[in-house]
Motif scaffolding. Sequence first.
Motif, short mmCIF file in Angstrom:
data_model
loop_
_atom_site.label_atom_id
_atom_site.label_comp_id
_atom_site.label_asym_id
_atom_site.label_seq_id
_atom_site.Cartn_x
_atom_site.Cartn_y
_atom_site.Cartn_z
N THR A 151 0.81 -1.22 0.00
CA THR A 151 0.00 0.00 0.00
C THR A 151 0.84 1.26 0.00
O THR A 151 0.44 2.28 -0.55
N GLY A 152 2.04 1.21 0.56
CA GLY A 152 2.88 2.39 0.63
C GLY A 152 2.31 3.44 1.54
O GLY A 152 1.55 3.16 2.48
N THR A 195 3.57 3.28 -5.16
CA THR A 195 2.12 3.53 -5.00
C THR A 195 1.71 4.81 -5.72
O THR A 195 0.67 4.85 -6.40
N TYR A 196 2.53 5.84 -5.60
CA TYR A 196 2.19 7.11 -6.25
C TYR A 196 2.27 6.96 -7.77
O TYR A 196 1.46 7.56 -8.50
N ARG A 198 1.58 4.23 -9.48
CA ARG A 198 0.39 3.50 -9.92
C ARG A 198 -0.85 4.38 -9.92
O ARG A 198 -1.72 4.24 -10.80
#
Length: 327
Positions: A151-152, A195-196, A198
């Motif tokens: 999830t980051g 995550t950012y 994606r």
Amino acid sequence: MSALSVCSSCPHASGCSRVSKCLYELAAEDYDKKYNSPRFMTPGQANNVIRKMRGGMTLKHLHQADESGLAIVSASKLRKHCATYPEYGAEVDRLAEINRRKADENKGSKRRNSTHCKHGHPLSGNNVGVHIVGKCRGRYCKTCQKRRGATGGIMRADVLLKVKDLLSRGVPITQIQSKALGSKYYAVPSAILATYRRANPEFNLFVLDSIKGSNCRGQQFRHQRIRSARAREEANDYYRIQALVPMHLPDYVRDDITQNVMTALLEGSLLRSDVRSRIGRFVADHQRMFPTKYAKFGNATLVSLDEVMFDTSSTTRGDTISEGLWS
């Protein structure tokens, strides 16, 4: 000597006779007007300190403020009181050492004895990992670690600007997102950056465009390291082979033999594992090609035609030959 006031609740019944004053009188005389408090403990306060310490309280908690905002006793007041009453001070030191050891033994007991993480996952079997920082060891939940990695976190605006600036300057992305490398360009954990990327396709395209040449640069560095390692290995091979050549031979002869062995290795006609067993053959081949003074032609020792015959002239042996050798 004035009459002593003796209180049944005073912990220093014998100490007052040595100080020559009652604790009440001593506290009243040495009064701190700034803090509106006596610099010595009152009998009730002194008894309370001993009672708390016999109950297991450490000096740290004695000096800390409670819910009311007041500490049981300040550190300076306790030190002064113990210096004035050595017997009381010895008892305080004894209890403080006992309580300190018990507190050290109980440190981390809550986490050490826990069987599940805060999210309910069991801390046993394949789900538990151990991380070591210096001399400290700790457990962690692998399930929670995988969840955090997937999830980051949230990319802050200032961090985003720093990442864009570093990528624009050609800094490798591994140095931007890997703290383990000790890079001065580290800006964000890899999980947060992934995550950012994606969630923001436009930013992902910017990253891909910025690092499209990184693979080429990485291969160049990698090949350079391989070439350097090969050169160092060849240099090391040269001196290893030279050490196998007999030491009684002249240096130029040993260099020639070593070069012949290196040439055979590079051509593939000689295996590295066979060098030690075949070094004698290379020495014999060189001696056969360039005979030494011990080689003979018939019964005579071979001599050089370029040898100077006399010290007072430059006449060589070849100059004295009047008839061709092969005529």
